[in-house]
Design a protein around this motif. Structure first.
Motif, short mmCIF file in Angstrom:
data_model
loop_
_atom_site.label_atom_id
_atom_site.label_comp_id
_atom_site.label_asym_id
_atom_site.label_seq_id
_atom_site.Cartn_x
_atom_site.Cartn_y
_atom_site.Cartn_z
N HIS A 102 35.46 48.81 38.81
CA HIS A 102 34.24 49.08 39.58
C HIS A 102 33.09 49.20 38.59
CE1 HIS A 102 34.90 53.16 38.22
NE2 HIS A 102 35.93 53.35 39.01
N LEU A 119 32.62 37.89 42.79
CA LEU A 119 32.50 38.86 43.87
C LEU A 119 31.54 40.00 43.51
CD1 LEU A 119 36.29 39.13 44.82
CD2 LEU A 119 34.50 38.04 46.18
N ALA A 120 31.51 40.37 42.23
CA ALA A 120 30.74 41.54 41.82
C ALA A 120 29.26 41.25 41.63
CB ALA A 120 31.31 42.11 40.52
N THR A 128 41.64 41.57 46.62
CA THR A 128 41.50 40.13 46.86
C THR A 128 42.68 39.43 46.20
OG1 THR A 128 39.07 40.25 46.86
CG2 THR A 128 40.08 38.09 46.46
N PHE A 151 36.64 38.04 40.01
CA PHE A 151 36.04 39.38 40.04
C PHE A 151 34.53 39.28 39.80
CE2 PHE A 151 34.81 43.57 38.85
CZ PHE A 151 35.71 44.43 39.46
N HIS A 188 38.49 47.88 43.05
CA HIS A 188 38.82 46.61 43.67
C HIS A 188 39.80 45.87 42.76
CE1 HIS A 188 37.81 43.50 46.73
NE2 HIS A 188 38.43 42.73 45.83
N TYR A 192 25.43 45.15 41.39
CA TYR A 192 26.86 45.14 41.65
C TYR A 192 27.10 45.13 43.15
CZ TYR A 192 31.79 46.42 41.20
OH TYR A 192 33.16 46.44 41.25
N LEU A 200 30.36 44.61 44.78
CA LEU A 200 31.77 44.64 45.19
C LEU A 200 32.18 46.05 45.61
CD1 LEU A 200 34.29 42.89 45.44
CD2 LEU A 200 34.79 43.37 43.04
#
Length: 433
Positions: free
Chosen positions: A264, A166-167, A249, A163, A422, A242, A244
């Motif tokens: 988020h 990705l973020a 995923t 996470f 997400h 941020y 994402l």
């Protein structure tokens, strides 16, 4: 005998205290600022220091350097090796702790009044004059690598690391604070010394003390303790952007139960709506078993043993996250329920009963955190880092009680964004499960 005396002092110091504590601002002769709560009934002191920046100060290509450096602070100083240092601390009945986080290095000392001078001298040597000898570096490196290897097999760690990657893109928040096997393996003693100079400097220090010490004594203690640290450290990184968007995923991992980390962007600690968001989070997924998601996902449908949500207002970026685990053939159902409840909370808000129960939980639990010198010192230094006023501990519950149902509904509509949720799922979720 000395260890028994400290244990007895710690037990006495764990007697419940009120949140309405008398906090004094102290400035040392050399200008170091601290918060102090005097308590002379027990001959014991807890001292807490934080250095802003933490693991985020790792230089490019040196990920894990700050973490490794902090792990080496108690591994010897001067003519003492790690065993000598541990033996000296035990003989003094002193306790020292060294930790690192994304945004801070945290070090603390607990000691008896009768041993204050000797205990603080030993503490100072570890903080200001660590040896960083190669034998210790190699040993602690091996320990760190072992933890990294263990994390690679932990679904919860995998979910968090995925996470964050990705973020946060190329920001330090995107990578584990421990680094990787390769990055840690490549670190040299010079890298460790640089990390020490960058992270532990006087321009980023926050201090609190609780116990048997006066303001004048504390001022002199701080000047003696911190003498020799650099005046300025490395600049802090830029704000984290941020990156994402909503979606899912899946990280394939052989396990009968999938773990999902979801969320988020969150809300800043100093946002005027933070208290309402804090109460909202307790209603939604914090506060033990009495929250919306626990009721909907666990109690009504039996899809999980536990589910929780948490606000993470980091210094350089904010998250609103949650975590759940469920059987591979049921994790999809759990995710559907979470999305539905996120949407329902955003559009409808909570009930009056939910708000009342959340307030009762928050106001009742808060004074219990002040259960000894060490916890109080930790709270005080955290208040300073968050730029909270001296009277925060006394007024915090008033702020919670002042939150109205309209406040929570408005903030729910503002910060809960179902379309941006997400989910990172680690496991082997069944399609349609």
């Amino acid at each position: 005998m000395m260890r028994f005396v400290l244990a007895a002092a710690l037990a006495l110091a764990a007697l419940p205290l009120r949140a309405e504590i008398a906090i004094q601002e102290v400035t040392s002769p050399k200008g170091v600022k601290a918060w102090l709560v005097e308590e002379h009934s027990i001959p014991f002191v807890a001292l807490e220091l934080r250095f802003k920046g933490g693991g985020s100060l790792d230089l490019p290509g040196k990920r894990g350097a700050t973490n490794l450096m902090v792990g080496l602070l108690e591994e010897g100083t001067g003519d003492m090796d790690a065993q000598d240092f541990a033996r000296a601390a035990e003989e003094l009945a002193a306790q020292y702790d060294y930790d690192v986080y994304d945004d801070a290095v945290s070090i603390s000392a607990k000691f008896l009044s009768e041993n204050r001078e000797e205990a603080l001298d030993l503490f100072r040597q570890s903080v200001v004059l660590p040896r960083f000898d190669q034998v210790s570096i190699d040993r602690v490196k091996a320990q760190v690598v072992s933890v990294i290897q263990s994390d690679a097999k932990d679904p919860n760690r995998i979910a968090s690391q995925t996470f964050n990657a990705l973020a946060f893109g190329d920001h330090p928040y995107a990578t584990p604070i421990r680094g990787t096997e390769d990055s840690v393996g490549a670190l040299t003693r010079d890298d460790i010394v640089t990390a020490h100079q960058n992270a532990m400097a006087l321009d980023r220090i926050y201090v609190s003390a609780v116990g048997d010490i006066t303001p004048e004594e504390l001022g002199q203690v701080l000047d003696d303790l911190l003498d020799g640290l650099p005046l300025t450290g490395a600049p802090l990184p830029a704000e984290a952007e941020y990156a994402l968007s909503g979606g899912q995923t899946v990280v394939d991992f052989a396990t009968p139960q999938s773990v999902a980390l979801f969320g988020h962007e969150g809300i800043e600690r100093h946002d005027e709506d933070f208290f309402a968001a804090y109460v909202l989070n307790v209603i939604m997924g914090a506060g033990g078993f009495d929250n919306r998601l626990m009721h909907e996902v666990r109690e009504k449908r039996g899809l999980t043993y536990g589910i929780s949500t948490f606000l993470i207002p980091k210094d350089l970026g904010e998250l609103y996250l949650g975590r759940v685990a469920s059987a591979n053939d049921r994790i999809g159902q759990a995710i559907d329920v979470i999305r539905d409840e996120w949407t329902r909370m955003a559009t409808e808000g909570p009930s009056e009963d939910e708000l009342s129960r959340a307030k009762t939980y928050l106001t009742g639990a808060y004074p219990l955190r002040f259960d000894g010198n060490g916890p109080i010192a930790n709270i005080l230094v955290g208040m300073q880092m968050d730029d909270l006023p001296l009277d925060y501990a006394a007024t915090r519950n008033d702020k919670v009680n002042a939150v109205t149902l309209d406040d929570v509904k408005r903030v729910a509509a503002r910060i809960m964004r179902p379309e941006d949720l997400h989910f990172v799922v680690v496991g082997q979720p069944a399609e349609g499960g």
